[in-house]
Scaffold this motif. Sequence first.
Motif, PDB file in Angstrom:
ATOM      1  N   LYS A 234       0.834  -1.208   0.000  1.00 43.23           N
ATOM      2  CA  LYS A 234       0.000   0.000   0.000  1.00 43.23           C
ATOM      3  C   LYS A 234       0.867   1.255   0.000  1.00 43.23           C
ATOM      4  O   LYS A 234       0.369   2.365  -0.098  1.00 43.23           O
ATOM      5  CB  LYS A 234      -0.931   0.016   1.215  1.00 43.23           C
ATOM      6  N   HIS A 235       2.166   1.075   0.188  1.00 42.96           N
ATOM      7  CA  HIS A 235       3.068   2.243   0.217  1.00 42.96           C
ATOM      8  C   HIS A 235       4.087   2.063  -0.918  1.00 42.96           C
ATOM      9  O   HIS A 235       3.704   1.965  -2.073  1.00 42.96           O
ATOM     10  CB  HIS A 235       3.692   2.327   1.620  1.00 42.96           C
TER      11      HIS A 235
ATOM     12  N   ALA B 170       3.994  -0.536  -3.923  1.00 44.76           N
ATOM     13  CA  ALA B 170       2.989  -0.470  -4.993  1.00 44.76           C
ATOM     14  C   ALA B 170       3.630  -0.414  -6.379  1.00 44.76           C
ATOM     15  O   ALA B 170       3.050  -0.897  -7.354  1.00 44.76           O
ATOM     16  CB  ALA B 170       2.076   0.743  -4.794  1.00 44.76           C
TER      17      ALA B 170
ATOM     18  N   LYS C  23     -16.477  -5.659  -5.673  1.00 46.12           N
ATOM     19  CA  LYS C  23     -15.804  -5.716  -4.374  1.00 46.12           C
ATOM     20  C   LYS C  23     -15.504  -7.138  -3.896  1.00 46.12           C
ATOM     21  O   LYS C  23     -14.596  -7.345  -3.090  1.00 46.12           O
ATOM     22  CB  LYS C  23     -16.647  -4.999  -3.306  1.00 46.12           C
TER      23      LYS C  23
ATOM     24  N   ARG D 275      -7.442  -4.308  -6.077  1.00 46.59           N
ATOM     25  CA  ARG D 275      -7.309  -2.865  -6.298  1.00 46.59           C
ATOM     26  C   ARG D 275      -6.566  -2.586  -7.595  1.00 46.59           C
ATOM     27  O   ARG D 275      -5.760  -3.413  -8.034  1.00 46.59           O
ATOM     28  CB  ARG D 275      -6.567  -2.213  -5.141  1.00 46.59           C
ATOM     29  N   LEU D 276      -6.839  -1.442  -8.155  1.00 46.17           N
ATOM     30  CA  LEU D 276      -6.053  -1.003  -9.306  1.00 46.17           C
ATOM     31  C   LEU D 276      -4.780  -0.393  -8.725  1.00 46.17           C
ATOM     32  O   LEU D 276      -4.807   0.727  -8.184  1.00 46.17           O
ATOM     33  CB  LEU D 276      -6.848   0.022 -10.117  1.00 46.17           C
TER      34      LEU D 276
ATOM     35  N   GLY E 251      -1.344   1.444  -8.064  1.00 45.73           N
ATOM     36  CA  GLY E 251      -0.850   2.686  -8.672  1.00 45.73           C
ATOM     37  C   GLY E 251      -1.941   3.726  -8.822  1.00 45.73           C
ATOM     38  O   GLY E 251      -1.737   4.766  -9.434  1.00 45.73           O
ATOM     39  N   PHE E 252      -3.120   3.423  -8.255  1.00 43.01           N
ATOM     40  CA  PHE E 252      -4.224   4.373  -8.289  1.00 43.01           C
ATOM     41  C   PHE E 252      -4.654   4.698  -6.873  1.00 43.01           C
ATOM     42  O   PHE E 252      -4.681   3.825  -6.010  1.00 43.01           O
ATOM     43  CB  PHE E 252      -5.423   3.776  -9.049  1.00 43.01           C
TER      44      PHE E 252
ATOM     45  N   ARG F 172      -4.043   8.850  -0.328  1.00 47.05           N
ATOM     46  CA  ARG F 172      -4.721   9.415   0.825  1.00 47.05           C
ATOM     47  C   ARG F 172      -4.852  10.937   0.717  1.00 47.05           C
ATOM     48  O   ARG F 172      -5.859  11.515   1.116  1.00 47.05           O
ATOM     49  CB  ARG F 172      -3.941   9.037   2.092  1.00 47.05           C
TER      50      ARG F 172
ATOM     51  N   TYR G  54     -16.836   4.767 -10.905  1.00 45.23           N
ATOM     52  CA  TYR G  54     -16.282   4.199  -9.666  1.00 45.23           C
ATOM     53  C   TYR G  54     -15.077   5.011  -9.209  1.00 45.23           C
ATOM     54  O   TYR G  54     -14.966   5.389  -8.052  1.00 45.23           O
ATOM     55  CB  TYR G  54     -15.875   2.735  -9.903  1.00 45.23           C
TER      56      TYR G  54
ATOM     57  N   ARG H 154     -14.813   8.236  -6.212  1.00 44.83           N
ATOM     58  CA  ARG H 154     -13.898   8.048  -5.069  1.00 44.83           C
ATOM     59  C   ARG H 154     -12.642   8.896  -5.188  1.00 44.83           C
ATOM     60  O   ARG H 154     -11.723   8.767  -4.386  1.00 44.83           O
ATOM     61  CB  ARG H 154     -13.522   6.570  -4.943  1.00 44.83           C
TER      62      ARG H 154
ATOM     63  N   ASN I 296      -1.185   7.452  -9.147  1.00 46.63           N
ATOM     64  CA  ASN I 296      -0.204   8.020  -8.226  1.00 46.63           C
ATOM     65  C   ASN I 296       1.205   7.808  -8.773  1.00 46.63           C
ATOM     66  O   ASN I 296       1.378   7.293  -9.880  1.00 46.63           O
ATOM     67  CB  ASN I 296      -0.390   7.440  -6.805  1.00 46.63           C
TER      68      ASN I 296
ATOM     69  N   ASP J 272       3.400   5.736  -8.410  1.00 45.11           N
ATOM     70  CA  ASP J 272       3.843   4.377  -8.739  1.00 45.11           C
ATOM     71  C   ASP J 272       3.297   3.868 -10.067  1.00 45.11           C
ATOM     72  O   ASP J 272       3.735   2.837 -10.555  1.00 45.11           O
ATOM     73  CB  ASP J 272       3.414   3.404  -7.629  1.00 45.11           C
TER      74      ASP J 272
END
Length: 428
Positions: A263-264, A267, A295, A300-301, A303-304, A307, A352, A356, A361, A363
């Motif tokens: 998650k950090h 990724a 869900k 998760r996608l 690199g997208f 926070r 979607y 959100r 990001n 990465d």
Amino acid sequence: MAEYARLEVDGHVYELPILTGTEGERAVDISKLRTQSGLITLDDGYGNTGSCSSEVTFIDGDEGILRYRGYPIETLAEHSSFVETAYLLIFGHLPTQAEREHFSDLLTEYSALHESMMKHFDAFPTNSHPMAIMSAMINSLSTHERPKIEPGDDAALEIYAAKLISKIRTIAAASYKSSIGQPIIYPRPDLRYVDNFLHMMFSLPYKEYEASPEVSHALNMFLVLHADHEQNCSTSTVRMVASGEANLYAACSAGVVALWGPKHGGANTEVVTMLQRMRREGISPQEFLNQVKDKKNNRRLMGFGHRVYRNFDPRSKILRGAADRLLTAMKIDDPLLGMAQELADLALNDDYFVERKLYPNVDFYSGVILRAIGIPLNMYTVMFSMGRMPGWIANWKEIHDNPGQKIYRPRQLYVGSEKREWVPRHAR
Ligand code: ACO
């Protein structure tokens, strides 16, 4: 005039000072709330908690703004080297010619590892994850010398900062070489930071690697873009460890570990793994997005999302252009870049992701650049840690230089069992 927020609980009104940052951001100061009222604030994941005041990096997530010490990331990515950016982050100003040369000389002087540390590489099992090696080796630096830096002693800090920034590069390349069974290549004093790294990664005892200007430029930009990002997971970890007065090397090795997770910093590896899997299994970008949106797949996608950024991540914009330019210059037709671009374009127009506020990001495109340069997948997060080192040091310095610094010690809301009677073994 002082401003206050008013909090009313059980008929008592508590006045909480409102503080304003240099860019107009406002914060309610709750540091005395518990003493006055017995209440704590609860914010699992710190989504709404300012853990400190900092002068290093400014982010406006709604506007997609990132500045190091006031300088926009776009300007630094275009004009500054990684070494200059590191100096800026740590010492707060762009170095003069003399300061820059001195810092570069220190980087050259301290690039080699103590010979006994070289032996550590042989002791790690084959296929050890380079992030495990990296954190262990950074911490091992403290076994040779523990940095002695008095608060405010910038001359001493410069020496240890140069050691860390230089040695992390040597460690990164050596961990790769040892993992593939090739001899470790020593640094060369005549090469600049990025070229020296590429030399240690890709040269062989019988064959020198020569980096092309495009590759050096792209890698330099990658490192500049990763150099700091205010109170993220790994930087907060470094500050947490520093607040207990652990030494600079120990605190930064904790940062490496915190960066590891998917998650950090992890990724960037996950993005390329995801693209490779889509290609291997013939999953189209649209099919993949449908899987992500469902869900029950718990997917998760990568690199997208971010926070803080709720509009766009400026680093991702710069990297998308840089990836395009690098691949064109190297005449590489990488199908993964095409897939990444198609995924991004579809997601950016999909309800979607729009609802959100999920955007690419840093990465999302960085892996494409690292791939083109020839950096192996399991080294991507190591590359991130090399880039992030100046930011960790700058944040360590803020804690270390603050005479009134308290140890970081959050509170919690206990939701476990109430007091229980101990039951003897035979009666359980
Ligand atoms: N793909 C699909 N859905 C996502 C994604 C994503 N990448 N990111 C968030 N969401 C969804 C969540 O499922 C959640 O949906 P819901 O409201 O229907 O339950 C909503 O968006 C909010 O997600 P959170 O996890 O609460 O958002 P948070 O701010 O805590 O997470 C994070 C941010 C960790 C970066 C997240 O977006 C993510 O996991 N992204 C993928 C991993 C990644 O790229 N990490 C790198 C971040 S940059 C860096 O550290 C260098």
